[in-house]
Write a protein that holds these residues in place. Structure first.
Motif, PDB file in Angstrom:
ATOM      1  N   GLY A  76      -3.840  -2.232   7.679  1.00 19.20           N
ATOM      2  CA  GLY A  76      -4.638  -1.017   7.714  1.00 19.20           C
ATOM      3  C   GLY A  76      -5.374  -0.760   6.409  1.00 19.20           C
ATOM      4  N   GLN A  77      -5.508  -1.815   5.581  1.00 16.87           N
ATOM      5  CA  GLN A  77      -6.130  -1.675   4.270  1.00 16.87           C
ATOM      6  C   GLN A  77      -7.378  -2.551   4.154  1.00 16.87           C
ATOM      7  N   CYS A  78      -8.136  -2.299   3.110  1.00 10.88           N
ATOM      8  CA  CYS A  78      -9.356  -3.065   2.841  1.00 10.88           C
ATOM      9  C   CYS A  78      -8.981  -4.354   2.103  1.00 10.88           C
ATOM     10  N   ASP A  79      -9.307  -5.487   2.696  1.00 11.57           N
ATOM     11  CA  ASP A  79      -8.947  -6.794   2.137  1.00 11.57           C
ATOM     12  C   ASP A  79     -10.033  -7.266   1.168  1.00 11.57           C
ATOM     13  N   LEU A  80      -9.634  -7.496  -0.093  1.00  8.65           N
ATOM     14  CA  LEU A  80     -10.593  -7.888  -1.135  1.00  8.65           C
ATOM     15  C   LEU A  80     -10.459  -9.355  -1.535  1.00  8.65           C
ATOM     16  N   LYS A  81      -9.784 -10.164  -0.720  1.00 12.68           N
ATOM     17  CA  LYS A  81      -9.520 -11.538  -1.140  1.00 12.68           C
ATOM     18  C   LYS A  81     -10.793 -12.345  -1.379  1.00 12.68           C
ATOM     19  N   ASP A  82     -11.894 -11.977  -0.719  1.00 15.69           N
ATOM     20  CA  ASP A  82     -13.149 -12.724  -0.885  1.00 15.69           C
ATOM     21  C   ASP A  82     -14.072 -12.106  -1.932  1.00 15.69           C
ATOM     22  N   ALA A  83     -13.659 -10.995  -2.545  1.00 15.86           N
ATOM     23  CA  ALA A  83     -14.506 -10.333  -3.543  1.00 15.86           C
ATOM     24  C   ALA A  83     -14.549 -11.152  -4.828  1.00 15.86           C
ATOM     25  N   LYS A  84     -15.747 -11.434  -5.316  1.00 15.59           N
ATOM     26  CA  LYS A  84     -15.931 -12.252  -6.516  1.00 15.59           C
ATOM     27  C   LYS A  84     -16.498 -11.456  -7.689  1.00 15.59           C
ATOM     28  N   SER A  85     -16.695 -10.171  -7.501  1.00 13.18           N
ATOM     29  CA  SER A  85     -17.245  -9.340  -8.582  1.00 13.18           C
ATOM     30  C   SER A  85     -16.908  -7.881  -8.316  1.00 13.18           C
ATOM     31  N   PHE A  86     -17.084  -7.053  -9.339  1.00 10.32           N
ATOM     32  CA  PHE A  86     -16.889  -5.613  -9.179  1.00 10.32           C
ATOM     33  C   PHE A  86     -17.806  -5.076  -8.082  1.00 10.32           C
ATOM     34  N   MET A  87     -19.039  -5.538  -8.063  1.00  8.00           N
ATOM     35  CA  MET A  87     -20.004  -5.037  -7.092  1.00  8.00           C
ATOM     36  C   MET A  87     -19.566  -5.356  -5.668  1.00  8.00           C
ATOM     37  N   GLN A  88     -19.011  -6.545  -5.459  1.00  2.39           N
ATOM     38  CA  GLN A  88     -18.535  -6.882  -4.116  1.00  2.39           C
ATOM     39  C   GLN A  88     -17.328  -6.026  -3.726  1.00  2.39           C
ATOM     40  N   ILE A  89     -16.471  -5.702  -4.698  1.00  2.00           N
ATOM     41  CA  ILE A  89     -15.364  -4.775  -4.442  1.00  2.00           C
ATOM     42  C   ILE A  89     -15.921  -3.432  -3.981  1.00  2.00           C
ATOM     43  N   LYS A  90     -16.922  -2.963  -4.686  1.00  2.00           N
ATOM     44  CA  LYS A  90     -17.533  -1.671  -4.360  1.00  2.00           C
ATOM     45  C   LYS A  90     -18.118  -1.687  -2.955  1.00  2.00           C
ATOM     46  N   GLU A  91     -18.849  -2.724  -2.624  1.00  5.24           N
ATOM     47  CA  GLU A  91     -19.489  -2.816  -1.314  1.00  5.24           C
ATOM     48  C   GLU A  91     -18.452  -2.845  -0.194  1.00  5.24           C
ATOM     49  N   ILE A 191       4.784   0.222  -9.511  1.00  2.00           N
ATOM     50  CA  ILE A 191       5.785   0.337  -8.447  1.00  2.00           C
ATOM     51  C   ILE A 191       6.130   1.804  -8.187  1.00  2.00           C
ATOM     52  N   GLU A 192       6.348   2.559  -9.260  1.00  5.13           N
ATOM     53  CA  GLU A 192       6.715   3.969  -9.112  1.00  5.13           C
ATOM     54  C   GLU A 192       5.558   4.775  -8.529  1.00  5.13           C
ATOM     55  N   PHE A 193       4.326   4.454  -8.946  1.00  2.94           N
ATOM     56  CA  PHE A 193       3.149   5.142  -8.401  1.00  2.94           C
ATOM     57  C   PHE A 193       3.083   4.944  -6.889  1.00  2.94           C
ATOM     58  N   ASN A 194       3.250   3.708  -6.448  1.00  2.00           N
ATOM     59  CA  ASN A 194       3.178   3.402  -5.020  1.00  2.00           C
ATOM     60  C   ASN A 194       4.287   4.105  -4.244  1.00  2.00           C
ATOM     61  N   LYS A 195       5.473   4.149  -4.850  1.00  2.00           N
ATOM     62  CA  LYS A 195       6.596   4.805  -4.190  1.00  2.00           C
ATOM     63  C   LYS A 195       6.316   6.294  -4.009  1.00  2.00           C
ATOM     64  N   GLN A 196       5.793   6.932  -5.042  1.00  2.00           N
ATOM     65  CA  GLN A 196       5.508   8.360  -4.982  1.00  2.00           C
ATOM     66  C   GLN A 196       4.342   8.677  -4.049  1.00  2.00           C
ATOM     67  N   ARG A 197       3.457   7.689  -3.877  1.00  2.00           N
ATOM     68  CA  ARG A 197       2.288   7.894  -3.008  1.00  2.00           C
ATOM     69  C   ARG A 197       2.711   8.079  -1.557  1.00  2.00           C
ATOM     70  N   GLY A 198       3.857   7.520  -1.222  1.00  2.00           N
ATOM     71  CA  GLY A 198       4.397   7.731   0.113  1.00  2.00           C
ATOM     72  C   GLY A 198       3.833   6.765   1.145  1.00  2.00           C
ATOM     73  N   MET A 199       4.282   6.961   2.373  1.00  2.00           N
ATOM     74  CA  MET A 199       3.928   6.053   3.455  1.00  2.00           C
ATOM     75  C   MET A 199       2.900   6.684   4.393  1.00  2.00           C
ATOM     76  N   LEU A 200       2.362   5.836   5.239  1.00  2.00           N
ATOM     77  CA  LEU A 200       1.470   6.293   6.300  1.00  2.00           C
ATOM     78  C   LEU A 200       2.264   7.111   7.315  1.00  2.00           C
ATOM     79  N   PRO A 201       1.570   7.838   8.199  1.00  2.00           N
ATOM     80  CA  PRO A 201       2.285   8.525   9.286  1.00  2.00           C
ATOM     81  C   PRO A 201       3.165   7.544  10.063  1.00  2.00           C
ATOM     82  N   ILE A 202       4.330   8.004  10.505  1.00  2.00           N
ATOM     83  CA  ILE A 202       5.330   7.139  11.119  1.00  2.00           C
ATOM     84  C   ILE A 202       4.772   6.359  12.307  1.00  2.00           C
ATOM     85  N   GLU A 203       4.104   7.024  13.217  1.00  2.00           N
ATOM     86  CA  GLU A 203       3.609   6.342  14.416  1.00  2.00           C
ATOM     87  C   GLU A 203       2.598   5.260  14.064  1.00  2.00           C
ATOM     88  N   LYS A 204       1.783   5.530  13.051  1.00  2.00           N
ATOM     89  CA  LYS A 204       0.821   4.531  12.592  1.00  2.00           C
ATOM     90  C   LYS A 204       1.548   3.310  12.036  1.00  2.00           C
TER      91      LYS A 204
END
Length: 536
Positions: A76-91, A191-204
């Motif tokens: 459910g996330q944006c995959d950046l594996k093919d991004a080769k520059s900051f601009m491609q990340i932005k796009e 790690i702590e930031f991600n933990k505090q950010r919490g999870m997606l809705p349960i059903e999702k």
């Protein structure tokens, strides 16, 4: 219900290169392997006859380390594996926000960026992410999952200000001139930031878990790992099990540092319940070599003596090992650098020397990238299992050469040495760090070529059969399930994978072209390719 599979290469993994003409299964178990005529004689009259048509059958593949819920989240996330520059990340992120109609103030999560592959050769910062959006909190997860970057709104949402101090074993990036936070988060801070950010809705999340299972099963995997379980995640996994969502076996490892009581209070979950069980404990001892946070004996190149850093002192680690052994639990430890490997081994030795006769419960060294031959010798004596992230040779081999020099880089994942020393070697993909394609991992282990085509430590290449052992019978051994999984033997589970080609008869450079035709868990098909993949 009985089924006989025949007319293919049925590789048992019970003995080197052993094949049988037929296999008979009943319900969820294997009841016979051997001659087809005998299988027919043993079987009921209404047995289903399944012609493999020259394809290859193996035991279901065993994932010895990944993060199942991380894979689910990544869908459910944006995959950046093919991004080769900051601009491609932005796009890519702007398109992701538009396509998914993400509302203001809702999180935007992107993953798989690798600063080593970007034109800028550095991590983006919060100021750049603010040019993407100031109305959405944004987090970018590095491909190693050990670091990331967030925008200003994300810091504000988590109440993180400039006066925050670095946590032990972690780091907040800061502007070199102003000293202000620049949005970069490393190791424990991330790690702590991600933990505090919490999870997606349960059903999702439950829906994404179903899709993640489909991804694993499409790669022939029948046993999956959840590599770090905290309190919140444990409740989610128990809920998923109660709803009978799992069709593959899922083994979770509890965060020993923060949630030891979770295992003690739920010891009944050591046994499978609707395909989920607890396997033991997990800890982290260092970071990632491609991110230059792995703890090394010798400095990284061009680093002014920097060797990475540990997560624990020796005494702290000793206490954690003592807790695991006293609780009679297997301990998995993330170790990449040779100094982290040394620390894990030495503190286990220290405990076992202090308490003669104590069991080690087969501890596992996860990744073991820079483990040395001498350290492997010591591991065998204390029954410690190396689980290699051997695909590093391809995905980051060139980066390791840049960070460590060719000689040190060529020594990563010394699988051949480990096999020669009689260790129960396993391979893993650490998904979602890379996809759960274990045939690609076999290719990496047998060929050891980098993305640029450099041979990286050819003396450590393994045979195809050894590579298959690392994802079948040795994986079962690691989980203490070798009596029920990992080989095609009467009495074991009918966990099977059918491939369109026989790896033992395939040219090494073509191993990654082999496709999974069908995956069978407990005698039931959980994946079947829609393509007409024929055997040779």
């Amino acid at each position: 219900m009985q089924k006989i599979y025949f007319n293919g290469d049925i590789i048992t993994m019970n003995d080197i290169n052993e094949t049988v003409p037929a296999i008979l299964i009943e319900d969820d178990s294997i009841i016979f392997t051997g001659e087809l005529s005998k299988a027919i004689k043993i079987a009921n009259e209404d047995v289903e006859m399944i012609d493999l048509e020259g394809k290859t059958m193996l035991p279901g593949f065993i994932d010895s380390h990944s993060h199942f819920t991380g894979v689910a989240n990544s869908l459910g996330q944006c995959d950046l594996k093919d991004a080769k520059s900051f601009m491609q990340i932005k796009e890519k992120i702007i398109d992701f926000i538009k396509i998914n109609k993400i509302k203001e103030n809702d999180w935007v999560c992107a993953f798989n960026y690798d600063h080593n592959n970007l034109q800028e050769h550095c991590h983006p910062d919060r100021f750049f992410l603010d040019t993407i959006s100031t109305k959405h909190p944004i987090i970018l997860i590095h491909v190693s999952s050990h670091m990331g970057v967030v925008n200003t709104l994300a810091l504000k949402k988590m109440n993180i200000t400039n006066d925050i101090s670095d946590p032990e074993g972690g780091h907040y990036g800061r502007d070199v001139n102003s000293g202000e936070l620049n949005g970069y988060l490393e190791e424990e801070a991330f790690i702590e930031f991600n933990k505090q950010r919490g999870m997606l809705p349960i059903e999702k999340l439950l829906d994404l878990m179903k899709k993640a299972q489909d991804l694993y099963s499409s790669n022939g995997i029948t046993t999956v790992q959840e590599g770090m379980v905290n309190r919140q995640l444990f409740q989610l996994l128990k809920l998923a099990a109660s709803k009978k969502i799992f069709k593959l076996d899922l083994i979770g490892y509890i965060d020993l540092l923060k949630d030891r009581d979770l295992l003690i209070d739920n010891i009944e979950n050591k046994d499978y319940h609707n395909h989920f069980r607890i396997g033991g404990y997990k800890i982290f001892l260092d970071g990632s070599p491609q991110g230059r946070t792995a703890w090394m004996i010798k400095p990284y190149l061009n680093s002014q003596g920097y060797c990475g850093y540990p997560q624990f002192s020796d005494d702290q680690l000793y206490q954690l090992i003592a807790q695991a052994i006293e609780d009679h639990q297997q301990l998995l430890a993330h170790c990449n650098g040779d100094r982290a490997c040394q620390q894990y081994i030495s503190q286990f030795e220290r405990y076992l020397n202090n308490y003669q006769g104590a069991k080690s419960y087969d501890p596992v060294m996860i990744h073991a990238q820079l483990v040395t031959k001498e350290q492997l010798d010591k591991m065998k004596k204390i029954q410690m299992i190396p689980s290699f992230f051997i695909a590093h040779t391809f995905y980051w081999g060139d980066v390791h050469i840049e960070n460590l020099g060719y000689q040190r880089a060529s020594q990563i994942s010394p699988a051949k040495t480990a096999f020669n020393q009689g260790l129960k070697v396993t391979f893993h993909n650490d998904s979602p760090v890379i996809s759960c394609d274990l045939m690609k991992t076999i290719w990496c282990a047998v060929n050891r070529k980098t993305k640029s085509g450099i041979d990286l430590g050819k003396e450590e290449t393994v045979t195809v059969y050894q590579a298959l052992q690392a994802i079948t019978i040795n994986g079962a051994y690691m989980y203490h399930e070798e009596n029920i999984k990992g080989s095609l033997v009467a009495g074991k589970k009918a966990d099977l994978v059918i491939l369109n080609q026989n790896p033992l008869k395939t040219e090494p450079l073509n191993l990654d072209k082999i496709k999974v035709v069908e995956t069978i868990k407990d005698g039931q098909t959980v994946y079947k390719s829609e393509k007409n993949l024929t055997g040779e």
